[in-house]
Write an enzyme that holds these catalytic residues in place. Structure first.
Site, PDB file in Angstrom:
ATOM      1  N   LYS A   1       0.843  -1.204   0.000  1.00  0.00           N
ATOM      2  CA  LYS A   1       0.000   0.000   0.000  1.00  0.00           C
ATOM      3  C   LYS A   1       0.877   1.252   0.000  1.00  0.00           C
ATOM      4  CE  LYS A   1      -3.941  -2.375   1.904  1.00  0.00           C
ATOM      5  NZ  LYS A   1      -4.656  -2.897   3.063  1.00  0.00           N
TER       6      LYS A   1
ATOM      7  N   GLN B   1      -5.072  -1.667   9.273  1.00  0.00           N
ATOM      8  CA  GLN B   1      -5.013  -2.996   8.648  1.00  0.00           C
ATOM      9  C   GLN B   1      -5.680  -4.037   9.558  1.00  0.00           C
ATOM     10  OE1 GLN B   1      -3.672  -3.629   5.507  1.00  0.00           O
ATOM     11  NE2 GLN B   1      -4.430  -5.710   5.766  1.00  0.00           N
TER      12      GLN B   1
ATOM     13  N   ASP C   1     -11.276   3.117   3.975  1.00  0.00           N
ATOM     14  CA  ASP C   1     -11.615   1.702   3.837  1.00  0.00           C
ATOM     15  C   ASP C   1     -13.141   1.536   3.822  1.00  0.00           C
ATOM     16  OD1 ASP C   1     -10.344  -0.631   3.346  1.00  0.00           O
ATOM     17  OD2 ASP C   1      -9.823  -1.096   5.422  1.00  0.00           O
TER      18      ASP C   1
END
Ligand code: NAD
Length: 311
Positions: free
Chosen positions: A73, A117, A140
């Protein structure tokens, strides 16, 4: 058409069903194109005198797969010309410590997007954490505000990256999905549930199957569009798939080979299913790169919304 011709590139191939085998939907190439486009848009934003968009990625613990994902990422964020802020926290981090960091990132004007994450260590509740991220920075799309906006079909929400990537892969081969039967296998908050919402928005008839579904093959065999996100390696066999269906494989599992090497496989038995499906995504090189490209897209959109608000 050739066996592995890249389906998304050719307008004429849309809705075509190959008789010799599935056509590959190349997520890697699509993601590279998206990242280039975002880079150009970032350059324009900076030329207009605005700050570089910034993405903060938080990793708690040292799960090797998660470490690879967050590094990728960061690399792709730089490739898109944006700033990357990495926060690595030890496995023993408390929920309060993580929430304190999220408060700081929420208040930091250089950070447009925040991604924590998953999975998190057992002492931390992922729902509390994702809800603590400001909805405008929740790139997200997993917090309650963005989840609600998606469920209500509102345009101002941020859509979770993996299902958004799957949708873009589907749109590359289906101009119009109206009336198609879409079956999503897996019902997680991260993938399955938002995927079903997106397919409903495309006017599909949507079925969601999961671990408790009975006679699952009978349901998947009805699918014009089959999206699989279970984490069960090569679960979907050729006789689960309707001839000509479009199959999107979200799963990623690392398997050990007889020679002691390792290989990545999806939730679909690719070698068998490619002879039945019309279109199929590979693992690796399908949904994975599109997930990251959509994260960059969401971060850029978050930065642009902030600019529009401040103007
Ligand atoms: P999860 O464990 O949270 O959810 C799995 C879902 O699959 C559950 O709803 C469960 O009921 C269902 N399921 C499990 N076994 C099943 C079976 N035998 N038959 C039918 N349904 C079954 O997983 P998740 O977070 O949704 O992730 C799923 C997979 O996708 C994993 O392999 C994960 O690594 C992968 N993933 C990939 C990306 C990417 O970018 N490519 C992103 C997110 C997740």
């Amino acid at each position: 058409m050739g066996f592995w011709e890249f389906a998304y590139m050719t307008e004429s191939s849309r809705n075509a069903v190959s008789v010799e085998g599935a056509q590959l939907i190349d997520g890697k190439a699509m993601a590279a194109q998206m990242t280039d486009d975002i880079r150009q848009q970032v350059e324009k934003l900076v030329e207009q005198g605005h700050e570089l968009p910034g993405l903060a990625v938080v990793l708690v613990g040292n799960d090797p797969a998660s470490e690879v994902y967050v590094k990728n990422k960061a690399i792709q964020t730089h490739r898109a010309g944006m700033k990357s802020f990495m926060h690595m926290m030890p496995e023993s981090t408390s929920q309060e410590e993580l929430l304190t960091l999220i408060d700081e990132l929420n208040a930091n004007p250089k950070v447009n997007g925040i991604l924590v994450q998953l999975p998190l260590p057992a002492q931390i509740d992922p729902i509390v954490v994702t809800n603590a991220i400001k909805p405008e920075k929740d790139v997200d799309g997993l917090g309650e505000v963005n989840t609600g906006r998606l469920a209500l079909g509102m345009k101002n929400g941020i859509v979770p990256c993996t299902p958004l990537g799957c949708l873009k892969l589907l749109q590359s081969v289906h101009k119009d999905m109206t009336g198609l039967h879409a079956v999503v296998v897996g019902a997680s908050n991260l993938v399955g549930k938002p995927m079903a919402q997106l397919l409903l928005k495309e006017n599909c008839t949507v079925s969601v199957a999961h671990i408790h579904t009975r006679n699952i093959e009978e349901i998947t065999r009805q699918a014009d569009i089959l999206v699989v996100a279970t984490g069960k390696a090569e679960l979907v066999k050729a006789n689960w798939v309707k001839p000509g269906a479009t199959v999107i494989d979200v799963g990623i599992t690392r398997l050990k080979t007889a020679e002691g090497k390792s290989r990545l496989v999806g939730d679909v038995d690719f070698e068998a299913v490619r002879h039945v499906a019309g279109y199929i995504t590979p693992v690796p090189g399908g949904v994975g790169p599109m997930t990251i490209a959509c994260l960059l897209h969401n971060t850029f959109q978050a930065a642009r919304s902030e600019v529009n608000l401040s103007e």
